[in-house]
Design a protein around this motif. Structure first.
Motif, PDB file in Angstrom:
ATOM      1  N   ARG A   1       0.885  -1.161   0.000  1.00  0.00           N
ATOM      2  CA  ARG A   1       0.000   0.000   0.000  1.00  0.00           C
ATOM      3  C   ARG A   1       0.924   1.212   0.000  1.00  0.00           C
ATOM      4  O   ARG A   1       1.387   1.667   1.038  1.00  0.00           O
ATOM      5  CB  ARG A   1      -0.934  -0.008   1.226  1.00  0.00           C
TER       6      ARG A   1
ATOM      7  N   ALA B   1      -3.753   3.454   9.887  1.00  0.00           N
ATOM      8  CA  ALA B   1      -5.160   3.654   9.545  1.00  0.00           C
ATOM      9  C   ALA B   1      -5.315   4.729   8.465  1.00  0.00           C
ATOM     10  O   ALA B   1      -6.177   4.612   7.576  1.00  0.00           O
ATOM     11  CB  ALA B   1      -5.948   4.035  10.793  1.00  0.00           C
ATOM     12  N   SER B   2      -4.488   5.756   8.526  1.00  0.00           N
ATOM     13  CA  SER B   2      -4.565   6.830   7.531  1.00  0.00           C
ATOM     14  C   SER B   2      -4.151   6.339   6.151  1.00  0.00           C
ATOM     15  O   SER B   2      -4.782   6.666   5.138  1.00  0.00           O
ATOM     16  CB  SER B   2      -3.686   8.004   7.966  1.00  0.00           C
TER      17      SER B   2
ATOM     18  N   LEU C   1      -4.250   3.202   5.040  1.00  0.00           N
ATOM     19  CA  LEU C   1      -5.280   2.286   4.542  1.00  0.00           C
ATOM     20  C   LEU C   1      -6.552   3.043   4.159  1.00  0.00           C
ATOM     21  O   LEU C   1      -7.278   2.632   3.242  1.00  0.00           O
ATOM     22  CB  LEU C   1      -5.591   1.220   5.596  1.00  0.00           C
ATOM     23  N   GLY C   2      -6.814   4.169   4.852  1.00  0.00           N
ATOM     24  CA  GLY C   2      -7.979   4.977   4.512  1.00  0.00           C
ATOM     25  C   GLY C   2      -7.917   5.570   3.117  1.00  0.00           C
ATOM     26  O   GLY C   2      -8.945   5.917   2.532  1.00  0.00           O
ATOM     27  N   MET C   3      -6.709   5.701   2.568  1.00  0.00           N
ATOM     28  CA  MET C   3      -6.565   6.233   1.215  1.00  0.00           C
ATOM     29  C   MET C   3      -7.160   5.293   0.164  1.00  0.00           C
ATOM     30  O   MET C   3      -7.381   5.690  -0.979  1.00  0.00           O
ATOM     31  CB  MET C   3      -5.089   6.472   0.899  1.00  0.00           C
TER      32      MET C   3
ATOM     33  N   ASP D   1     -10.052   3.659   0.622  1.00  0.00           N
ATOM     34  CA  ASP D   1     -11.491   3.564   0.868  1.00  0.00           C
ATOM     35  C   ASP D   1     -12.196   4.629   0.040  1.00  0.00           C
ATOM     36  O   ASP D   1     -11.969   5.825   0.234  1.00  0.00           O
ATOM     37  CB  ASP D   1     -11.766   3.771   2.360  1.00  0.00           C
TER      38      ASP D   1
ATOM     39  N   ASP E   1     -18.037  11.656   2.397  1.00  0.00           N
ATOM     40  CA  ASP E   1     -18.911  12.153   3.460  1.00  0.00           C
ATOM     41  C   ASP E   1     -20.092  12.900   2.851  1.00  0.00           C
ATOM     42  O   ASP E   1     -20.243  13.002   1.633  1.00  0.00           O
ATOM     43  CB  ASP E   1     -18.118  13.036   4.433  1.00  0.00           C
TER      44      ASP E   1
ATOM     45  N   ARG F   1     -12.831  11.000   0.959  1.00  0.00           N
ATOM     46  CA  ARG F   1     -12.136  10.776   2.221  1.00  0.00           C
ATOM     47  C   ARG F   1     -10.647  11.098   2.091  1.00  0.00           C
ATOM     48  O   ARG F   1     -10.021  11.571   3.030  1.00  0.00           O
ATOM     49  CB  ARG F   1     -12.334   9.324   2.663  1.00  0.00           C
ATOM     50  N   ALA F   2     -10.095  10.854   0.912  1.00  0.00           N
ATOM     51  CA  ALA F   2      -8.676  11.131   0.712  1.00  0.00           C
ATOM     52  C   ALA F   2      -8.346  12.602   0.952  1.00  0.00           C
ATOM     53  O   ALA F   2      -7.284  12.934   1.479  1.00  0.00           O
ATOM     54  CB  ALA F   2      -8.254  10.725  -0.694  1.00  0.00           C
TER      55      ALA F   2
ATOM     56  N   ILE G   1      -7.839  12.933   4.576  1.00  0.00           N
ATOM     57  CA  ILE G   1      -6.759  12.135   5.155  1.00  0.00           C
ATOM     58  C   ILE G   1      -5.383  12.664   4.766  1.00  0.00           C
ATOM     59  O   ILE G   1      -4.442  12.624   5.566  1.00  0.00           O
ATOM     60  CB  ILE G   1      -6.898  10.657   4.734  1.00  0.00           C
TER      61      ILE G   1
END
Length: 266
Positions: free
Chosen positions: A85, A112-113, A115-117, A119, A123, A129-130, A133
């Protein structure tokens, strides 16, 4: 001389400060030497990644990432099943680095940040979300302290020494003498010994030991048993391996693994 490949992402990604890419690799995959205009954060959630530049070798496990500077030639070797990743970062978004590469400890928030990239959720305001983040990731990278200095091993520029080092990286259990290696590359043992100290700051024996210890840290971190690590890296027995490991890092392999898991859970 083969020139390193330049990897680019196209105009469609030019405006993004951070580009995220997920790739899964099988054991033994080799990404040949290449460069990016962007900095690259190499992070794997599983497996071991060996990252090599003209000047150094890094062993990366799920507990740490490597921030490779813009325009730095590098190649990647995968050990085990690797889930990469990785983030490609606009250089102007980062603070200047003192060295070509920097080890970044990956705690719970940074993990977590990252991996959040990957997703795609958005919102209620419609912002990806990126976009939320990315500033956090950049701040965490800026504030990160240098991690795991022992993960870096200097590599020589001399072609004959490089051949020896690359062979040992592929077969760290080899106990062949300096004389045997010197004969293989067509040099005297005295010349090889002198060049090792000159280009790496270590003797041949010290360099090989540091390679084995760096490999040991990586293999322990992904769950390999001490007995298997000792055997695979050429130690006479587990006790000898434990003594050398504790002398180098101040803890036994079991203590190291316990602390590693605690850091990973933070």
């Amino acid at each position: 001389m083969i020139q390193p490949r330049l990897q680019t992402f196209g105009d469609g990604f030019a405006a993004r400060k951070v580009i995220a890419q997920a790739i899964d690799y099988v054991d033994g995959t080799h990404e040949i030497a290449h460069i990016h205009h962007r900095a690259q954060l190499v992070y794997a959630t599983s497996g071991i990644v060996r990252a090599a530049t003209p000047l150094g070798l890094w062993m990366l496990t799920p507990g740490n990432a490597l921030l490779i500077g813009s325009q730095i030639e590098h190649e990647l070797h995968m050990v085990g099943q690797v889930s990469m990743r990785t983030l490609y970062i606009e250089p102007d978004s980062l603070a200047p680095q003192k060295h070509e590469c920097r080890v970044i400890p990956v705690g719970g928030l940074l993990r977590a940040s990252i991996l959040g990239m990957f997703d795609p959720a958005a919102d209620e305001a419609g912002e990806s979300r990126a976009e939320l983040i990315v500033p956090l990731i950049l701040r965490l990278l800026r504030d990160a302290t240098e991690g795991v200095p022992a993960a870096r091993l200097p590599l020589p520029a001399n072609a004959r020494l490089r051949r020896i080092c690359e062979s040992l990286i592929a077969q760290p259990a080899s106990n062949d003498t300096l004389e045997r290696w010197a004969e293989r590359v067509g040099a005297s043992s005295r010349t090889v010994a002198r060049l090792f100290r000159q280009e790496t700051g270590m003797s041949f024996g010290q360099w090989r030991e540091q390679l084995r210890l760096a490999e040991a840290m990586s293999r322990l971190s992904v769950g390999q048993a001490s007995a298997r690590v000792a055997q695979d890296l050429g130690y006479a027995d587990v006790r000898t391996f434990t003594v050398m490991f504790k002398r180098a890092f101040g803890s036994t392999p079991q203590q190291f693994l316990h602390l590693f898991r605690e850091r990973l859970a933070d």
